[in-house]
Each structure stands twice: as structure tokens, then as C-alpha cells.
Motif scaffolding. Structure first.
Motif, PDB file in Angstrom:
ATOM      1  N   GLY A   1      47.956  27.967  78.333  1.00 13.85           N
ATOM      2  CA  GLY A   1      48.544  26.675  78.009  1.00 13.85           C
ATOM      3  C   GLY A   1      49.459  26.740  76.810  1.00 13.85           C
ATOM      4  O   GLY A   1      49.532  27.754  76.113  1.00 13.85           O
ATOM      5  N   THR A   2      50.181  25.646  76.587  1.00 14.22           N
ATOM      6  CA  THR A   2      51.122  25.531  75.481  1.00 14.22           C
ATOM      7  C   THR A   2      50.608  24.517  74.475  1.00 14.22           C
ATOM      8  O   THR A   2      50.168  23.432  74.860  1.00 14.22           O
ATOM      9  CB  THR A   2      52.505  25.098  76.001  1.00 14.22           C
ATOM     10  OG1 THR A   2      52.971  26.068  76.955  1.00 14.22           O
ATOM     11  CG2 THR A   2      53.513  25.000  74.866  1.00 14.22           C
ATOM     12  N   VAL A   3      50.669  24.880  73.181  1.00 14.15           N
ATOM     13  CA  VAL A   3      50.135  24.033  72.117  1.00 14.15           C
ATOM     14  C   VAL A   3      51.242  23.733  71.107  1.00 14.15           C
ATOM     15  O   VAL A   3      51.859  24.659  70.567  1.00 14.15           O
ATOM     16  CB  VAL A   3      48.945  24.704  71.412  1.00 14.15           C
ATOM     17  CG1 VAL A   3      48.376  23.796  70.323  1.00 14.15           C
ATOM     18  CG2 VAL A   3      47.860  25.076  72.422  1.00 14.15           C
ATOM     19  N   ALA A   4      51.477  22.464  70.847  1.00 13.30           N
ATOM     20  CA  ALA A   4      52.486  22.067  69.858  1.00 13.30           C
ATOM     21  C   ALA A   4      51.986  22.374  68.453  1.00 13.30           C
ATOM     22  O   ALA A   4      50.780  22.304  68.178  1.00 13.30           O
ATOM     23  CB  ALA A   4      52.788  20.578  69.994  1.00 13.30           C
ATOM     24  N   ILE A   5      52.911  22.716  67.565  1.00  9.94           N
ATOM     25  CA  ILE A   5      52.553  23.048  66.184  1.00  9.94           C
ATOM     26  C   ILE A   5      53.492  22.324  65.221  1.00  9.94           C
ATOM     27  O   ILE A   5      54.604  21.941  65.597  1.00  9.94           O
ATOM     28  CB  ILE A   5      52.624  24.576  65.929  1.00  9.94           C
ATOM     29  CG1 ILE A   5      54.044  25.088  66.193  1.00  9.94           C
ATOM     30  CG2 ILE A   5      51.602  25.304  66.770  1.00  9.94           C
ATOM     31  CD1 ILE A   5      54.225  26.555  65.849  1.00  9.94           C
ATOM     32  N   PRO A   6      53.089  22.128  63.957  1.00 15.67           N
ATOM     33  CA  PRO A   6      53.953  21.486  62.961  1.00 15.67           C
ATOM     34  C   PRO A   6      55.208  22.324  62.705  1.00 15.67           C
ATOM     35  O   PRO A   6      55.189  23.553  62.835  1.00 15.67           O
ATOM     36  CB  PRO A   6      53.072  21.416  61.707  1.00 15.67           C
ATOM     37  CG  PRO A   6      51.673  21.559  62.208  1.00 15.67           C
ATOM     38  CD  PRO A   6      51.750  22.432  63.416  1.00 15.67           C
ATOM     39  N   ASN A   7      56.267  21.665  62.307  1.00 14.40           N
ATOM     40  CA  ASN A   7      57.532  22.352  62.080  1.00 14.40           C
ATOM     41  C   ASN A   7      57.432  23.392  60.967  1.00 14.40           C
ATOM     42  O   ASN A   7      58.038  24.471  61.046  1.00 14.40           O
ATOM     43  CB  ASN A   7      58.623  21.328  61.739  1.00 14.40           C
ATOM     44  CG  ASN A   7      59.995  21.954  61.721  1.00 14.40           C
ATOM     45  OD1 ASN A   7      60.397  22.610  62.684  1.00 14.40           O
ATOM     46  ND2 ASN A   7      60.730  21.751  60.635  1.00 14.40           N
TER      47      ASN A   7
END
Length: 388
Positions: A257-263
Motif C-alpha cells: 500500500g501507499t502511505v502519505a507523509i508530511p512534506n
């Protein structure tokens, strides 16, 4: 067409013609039975014929369990289990199962054998360390899984009709002790990690933010950093074989899966990615794997071992007096933090790649209940207005 042959007192042999060979000789399937009289034998013959005609019949095998174990290892287990699981199953089979049941033919193994095996483990009769206490439910489950795998594969190979280990009830698993989640601990970890080398800081933040496992972390390649999406793609894991060789395998339970991360974390990762690419260009002929650029590797591109991450973390937490928190526990801290921030459970489950939302509920249900009680408290205002 079937026939019955009396073999002795209360003993009969059933015979059913299933076809003819190239010379016109009848091909028969036979079964020996023990019943009181010929009338009951005829009933069994009718069942036998129906079983063959329906295609449910499997010819009995005379292969012993200890002989089939060798086939199971070569033709199934080596390709289907991780090295660690395979070593554990082999140890269980060779030390616990074969000494007791290895001499039996596959067709002779019945559900009661499995029940007796589990019961002996549960009462501590089969301990290998000499202690008298019963084995833990998790250990018993692993022993059952090893036995079940043997018999399940024998069924798939057509050596037995049914798996006698199927549907056997096991002791209830013991709920793992939950990680003591406190804001003070998180603050201390964050404060202490800032004193570590840059690459270790990035490893910490990826694990804490995404909830990934050690093997998934060290298996990250440059291609898994999705800069435009501000996310990380988890699709593989790294494990070490008994000989020291590193092997890429699929994610646990196949849940990539794909996990969003902070910039800000993305910027930190891109810095490391840039350094790895520069090293790759300079050392291409001597690079560990010309087709892969691992983010967390040595100067020649060889990735870190999963256990080296745990070893570093152990030294780190001892130096900073953080307590008995494993690197894997960062995954639990990540989930618990999101729960306390009122992130929907379904979103959290997808983020840490649990196959079912029920898994998240089972592991973190007590934290969810705590947050739910806080949520219920928000409705107090309406009752206060009513009373006033």
C-alpha cells in the motif's frame, strides 16, 4: 459394478470396477471394512460406489508421514514460507511431530491424533526444555499450523481425501500486553532522536509516521518514494536467510500500500535518495545490486539487515533511558497517536495495511474505547442545557 468378498468374521472387502485397461482387464478400487453382516456390507458398498462415481474418492496412500515430510519441504514449504517461519516449522515437525506420528501412514492419521497432540502440548507433556508448565497458546498454535500444513498439502497433492487437522479447536490466544502509550515517552523519543545520525533520524520518522515494520523499512528503494504524491509505497520486505544472504519477499499478508507523509519528512527522505543515487553513479560496477537503489544501505548499496535496525534501536533507548520499547512498537505508537487524534479507524487500518479493519479493532480496541468515551462526553452539554 461392485462386489463383496467375505474375508473373515465381520470382515469384508468391497470391490468396484472403475474401467478396463488396454488388454480389457477390469480396473478395480478396493476397500476393506469391518461390519457385522453382509447386509451392512452391501450398504457400505453402495456408499463406496457413490463416492467413486461422484469423484470424491481418493485412493489410500501408503506413504508414511516422515517420508512425505521430505516432499513437503522440497515441493512446498521452501517456496511458500519465509526463512524464519520455515526454520520454526521444521524444528516443530522434527522434534515434536515426527517422533510421535512419523511412522503412521498419511491415511491412518485421524482428527483424534491431532486432538491428542494439542492436548499434550496444552498439558505441558511435550515441552522440550524440561519444564512442567503448559506451553503458551501462541506456541501451541504454531505447532498446530506446522502439522496442519503437512496434512493440508498432502490433501492438495491427492494423497489423502480430507485434512484431519481441519476444524480442530485450539486454546484461545493470549492477548498481547499493550504498549504503554504516553505523550511523555513520545516527547522523550523525539528529543533524543535529534541527537542521532541523520539517517537514523529518518528511519525513526518513517517508522513512526507510517507504522512500517523493520523489514519493510530496510527494503525501501528510491522508486518507492512518490515525490509528487508526497507518499511512500510499501510493496516488499527484506529478510535474512540462515546463511546470511538477504532476500526480498512480499509484504506480510500480501498487504502492500501507499502511505502519505508530511512534506518535511519527504524533504529528509529526498536528501538521502539523492545521496544514494550519487553513490550509485560513482560505483555502478561495484554496486551491490545494479537494479536496485536501497535508501538505507552501505557505501556499495548493500541494504541494512532488519536485525541491525533493532540492534541500533536497543542501544539508542538504553542510552536515553526510554524503557522497554522495541523498534516495532513505533508501529503501535503510530496507530495509537492517530486514534487519539480522532482519525477514522478505517483510515488507520488502511494506513498500516491491516487486511481487515477488525484486526485494528482487536489490537487497539481499548484505545478506541477511551477515545469513544471522550467523544460521548461532548454530548453532556445538551443534557446540561435540558436540566437547566
Amino acid at each position: 459394478m461392485g462386489s463383496i468378498e467375505k474375508r473373515g468374521k465381520g470382515s469384508f472387502r468391497l470391490s468396484v470396477v472403475t474401467g478396463y485397461d488396454s488388454k480389457g482387464k477390469a480396473v478395480r478400487e478396493r476397500r476393506n471394512i469391518k461390519v457385522k453382516n453382509k447386509t451392512l456390507a452391501r450398504q457400505e458398498l453402495a456408499k463406496f460406489e457413490a463416492e467413486i462415481l461422484s469423484g470424491d474418492y481418493t485412493r489410500p496412500t501408503y506413504t508414511r508421514l516422515e517420508d512425505f515430510y521430505k516432499e513437503w519441504t522440497k515441493k512446498f514449504a521452501e517456496d511458500h514460507f519465509s526463512p524464519r517461519t520455515l526454520r520454526e516449522y521444521i524444528n516443530i515437525i522434527e522434534k515434536r511431530i515426527l517422533p510421535q506420528y512419523g511412522h503412521l501412514k498419511l491415511a491412518e492419521i485421524k482428527p483424534m491424533h491431532i486432538v491428542d497432540f494439542i492436548d499434550g502440548l496444552n498439558r505441558g507433556e511435550k515441552r522440550l526444555d524440561g519444564k512442567e508448565d503448559p506451553l503458551s497458546p501462541s506456541t501451541i498454535r504454531n505447532c498446530y499450523k506446522a502439522f496442519n500444513s503437512l496434512l493440508s498439502v498432502a490433501t492438495d497433492f491427492g494423497l489423502i481425501k480430507n485434512n484431519p487437522a481441519k476444524n480442530i479447536k485450539l486454546p484461545s490466544p493470549t492477548r498481547k500486553k499493550s504498549v504503554a502509550y504516553t505523550k511523555d515517552t513520545i516527547d522523550k523519543m523525539i528529543s533524543s532522536i535529534s541527537e542521532e545520525p541523520y539517517i537514523k533520524q529518518v528511519m525513526f520518522w518513517i517508522a513512526f509516521v507510517t507504522g512500517c515494520r523493520e523489514g519493510e523499512l530496510v527494503a525501501l528503494e528510491d522508486k518507492h518514494i512518490l515525490e509528487k504524491k508526497g507518499a511512500i509505497r510499501f510493496e516488499q520486505s527484506l529478510t535474512q536467510l540462515s546463511g546470511g544472504e538477504l532476500k526480498i519477499k512480499s509484504i506480510k499478508n500480501g498487504m502492500d500500500g501507499t502511505v502519505a507523509i508530511p512534506n518535511e519528512l519527504l524533504k529528509m527522505i529526498l536528501k538521502i535518495k539523492s545521496e544514494r543515487k550519487r553513490e550509485y553513479i560513482m560505483l555502478r560496477d561495484r554496486w551491490y545490486d545494479p537494479d536496485r537503489i536501497f535508501l538505507f544501505s552501505d557505501e556499495e548499496g548493500k541494504p541494512m539487515r532488519p536485525d541491525s535496525v533493532s540492534q541500533w534501536w536497543s542501544r539508542f533507548r538504553k542510552r536515553n533511558d526510554i524503557g522497554e520499547i522495541r523498534f516495532h512498537d513505533l508501529r503501535h505508537y503510530s496507530v495509537t497517536y492517530l486514534i487519539q487524534q480522532n482519525v477514522p479507524t478505517k483510515s488507520i487500518s488502511q494506513r498500516v495495511r491491516h487486511r481487515k479493519i477488525g484486526t485494528t479493532m482487536d489490537i487497539y480496541g481499548h484505545h478506541i474505547e477511551e477515545v469513544d468515551q471522550v467523544a460521548a462526553g461532548h454530548f453532556d452539554v445538551f443534557f446540561q442545557q435540558k436540566n437547566s
